[in-house]
Design a protein around this motif. Structure first.
Motif, short mmCIF file in Angstrom:
data_model
loop_
_atom_site.label_atom_id
_atom_site.label_comp_id
_atom_site.label_asym_id
_atom_site.label_seq_id
_atom_site.Cartn_x
_atom_site.Cartn_y
_atom_site.Cartn_z
N ASP A 220 60.62 -41.46 -24.81
CA ASP A 220 59.25 -40.76 -24.51
C ASP A 220 58.37 -42.18 -24.62
O ASP A 220 58.34 -42.73 -25.66
CB ASP A 220 58.88 -39.83 -25.75
CG ASP A 220 57.51 -39.63 -25.74
OD1 ASP A 220 56.87 -39.74 -24.80
OD2 ASP A 220 57.12 -38.65 -26.62
N GLN B 130 48.17 -39.43 -19.58
CA GLN B 130 46.76 -39.41 -20.11
C GLN B 130 46.40 -40.56 -21.26
O GLN B 130 45.27 -40.63 -21.66
CB GLN B 130 46.20 -37.99 -20.54
CG GLN B 130 46.87 -37.73 -21.91
CD GLN B 130 48.26 -37.24 -21.64
OE1 GLN B 130 48.87 -37.01 -20.38
NE2 GLN B 130 48.77 -36.16 -22.52
N LYS B 131 47.45 -41.33 -21.65
CA LYS B 131 47.36 -42.34 -22.65
C LYS B 131 47.07 -43.79 -21.92
O LYS B 131 46.22 -44.56 -21.78
CB LYS B 131 48.31 -42.26 -23.56
CG LYS B 131 48.08 -41.21 -24.65
CD LYS B 131 49.20 -40.84 -25.55
CE LYS B 131 48.72 -39.69 -26.28
NZ LYS B 131 49.91 -38.57 -26.56
N THR C 16 52.17 -42.96 -31.42
CA THR C 16 50.84 -42.82 -31.37
C THR C 16 50.14 -42.72 -32.60
O THR C 16 49.14 -43.16 -32.83
CB THR C 16 50.63 -41.89 -30.18
OG1 THR C 16 51.79 -41.65 -29.32
CG2 THR C 16 49.22 -41.82 -29.58
N SER D 28 55.36 -33.01 -23.70
CA SER D 28 55.86 -31.89 -24.54
C SER D 28 57.09 -31.20 -23.41
O SER D 28 58.00 -30.56 -24.35
CB SER D 28 54.66 -30.95 -24.97
OG SER D 28 53.83 -31.86 -25.68
C1 LIG Z 1 50.44 -37.64 -26.85
C2 LIG Z 1 52.00 -37.77 -26.94
C3 LIG Z 1 52.89 -36.69 -26.49
C4 LIG Z 1 52.33 -35.42 -26.02
O1 LIG Z 1 51.94 -35.46 -24.85
P1 LIG Z 1 51.54 -34.23 -23.95
O2 LIG Z 1 51.25 -35.04 -22.58
O3 LIG Z 1 50.14 -33.91 -24.34
O4 LIG Z 1 52.54 -33.12 -24.06
C5 LIG Z 1 54.17 -36.98 -26.68
N1 LIG Z 1 54.57 -37.99 -27.14
C6 LIG Z 1 53.99 -39.19 -27.40
C7 LIG Z 1 54.62 -40.33 -27.97
C8 LIG Z 1 52.62 -38.97 -27.15
O5 LIG Z 1 51.66 -40.16 -27.69
#
Ligand SMILES: *Cc1c(COP(=O)(O)O)cnc(C)c1O
Length: 362
Positions: free
Chosen positions: A173, A196-197, A153, A78
């Protein structure tokens, strides 16, 4: 739950078990230092090995050289929504955005606060169930960059092939599909991903910037929001999220053991096929949200056209150790997030569960 479950949460998400086990073994005494990695100075030689080791592994996995800079930043993906235009939306140019979901909309919204923007394509109509075709993409006259979200996502769509933007750098992104497959990095000016994903724990954002693009950046941004600040100090301008970087380093080593990005893609395709095949063979009992040619390998979204049935599915799944399958409210229904660290067995077992649930309720 006395055992580990299959964790399908969208993020934070499942991590490779060997990584967690190594972190557990090393937690109290990090590699003979007599201290935890949580306690050591980020200026120590031991930590430098962790952070520079991670940088080296990122380059190795992507097959990139010194024309790129690898950064470990904070503030999540973000914060990148703001940093990208603050650094790269140059005077006299426009920032082009391709909208494929909620995260691209959020990215655009931040750019609009910085300067002129242009929507080069959008698939909002139809509730973001597909990725635009090349011929739908209309760039502005003088784009500084073209921003895309590689994997959506929430909607469960992903770019199969990245768009052709000529000599305009792509800013991507990749938060939810970073390092899930190999691709040609040279077309990109910036790639960013909250870890974190697909990469590790929350707290660190992996950013890859092409150096010639970085040189163009204009620096009116506050010190901490300039890429150059972090590039010049090798991500050690201030205290980095040391523990998150340490876990990221272990995940990168694990990725290498999977056969790198090529090996990982093969495994990811096998995993996703279990669930997509189940959807396709269910005769409409399960309905995929994404168009077939836009399907994500990472987030599999589907509905059953019946909220009670979907609720029962999620509840029964939870009871059997399949966690986090409730869909995002924008799509409803269910979502299985099957990031790199989800084992093949998890996807095979979920497909079996879906089959059995359909047999009982179909
Ligand atoms: C989860 C996500 C975000 C947000 O990520 P943060 O690290 O929580 O700011 C942004 N872009 C995508 C594609 C996401 O899946």
């Amino acid at each position: 739950m006395s055992e580990r479950v299959f964790n399908f949460y969208a993020g934070p998400a499942t991590l490779p078990l060997p990584v967690l086990e190594q972190a557990q073994r090393e937690l109290l005494n990090f590699r003979g230092t007599g201290m935890s990695v949580l306690e050591i100075s980020h200026r120590s030689k031991d930590f430098e090995e962790v952070i520079f080791g991670a940088e080296k592994l990122v380059k190795e996995l992507f097959g990139i050289g010194d024309d790129f800079k690898v950064l470990f930043l904070q503030g999540g993906a973000s914060t990148q929504f703001s940093m990208v235009p603050m650094n790269f939306l140059l005077e006299g140019s426009t920032a082009d955005y391709i909208l494929t979901g909620s995260w691209s909309e959020k990215a655009l919204k931040e750019a609009q606060k910085v300067g002129p923007t242009h929507i080069a394509a959008s698939t909002k109509e139809g509730n973001y169930k597909r990725i635009p075709e090349q011929k739908e993409i209309m760039l502005s006259e003088n784009p500084a960059y073209v921003h895309i979200t590689s994997n959506n996502t929430i909607y469960g769509t992903g770019w199969q092939e990245f768009p052709d933007t000529g000599n305009i750098p792509i800013v991507a992104d990749m938060s939810s599909d970073m390092m899930s497959r190999p691709f040609d990095v040279s077309k990109f000016g910036v790639i960013y991903a909250g870890a974190q994903k697909n990469l590790g724990p929350a707290g660190v954002t992996l950013v890859i910037v092409r150096k010639d693009f970085l040189e163009k950046a204009q620096p009116p941004a506050p010190t901490m929001l300039r890429y150059s600040t972090h590039a010049e100090k090798d991500s050690l301008y201030n205290t980095p999220p040391a523990f998150s970087i340490y876990i990221l380093n272990l995940v990168l080593k694990w990725l290498k053991d999977q056969g790198g990005l090529t090996g990982m893609e093969k495994i990811n395709r096998e995993k996703a096929a279990y669930i997509y095949n189940m959807i396709d063979q269910s005769d409409g009992f399960y309905k995929g949200h994404a168009d077939k040619d836009s399907r994500s390998l990472m987030n599999i979204t589907f509905t059953m056209g019946n909220a009670d049935l979907e609720k029962a599915f999620a509840q029964e799944a939870t009871a059997q150790g399949f966690i986090g399958l409730k869909g995002h409210r924008s799509v409803g229904g269910l979502r299985a997030s099957v990031y790199n660290a989800m084992p093949v067995e998890g996807c095979a077992a979920l497909a079996d569960f879906m089959k059995e649930f359909m047999r009982k309720n179909g």
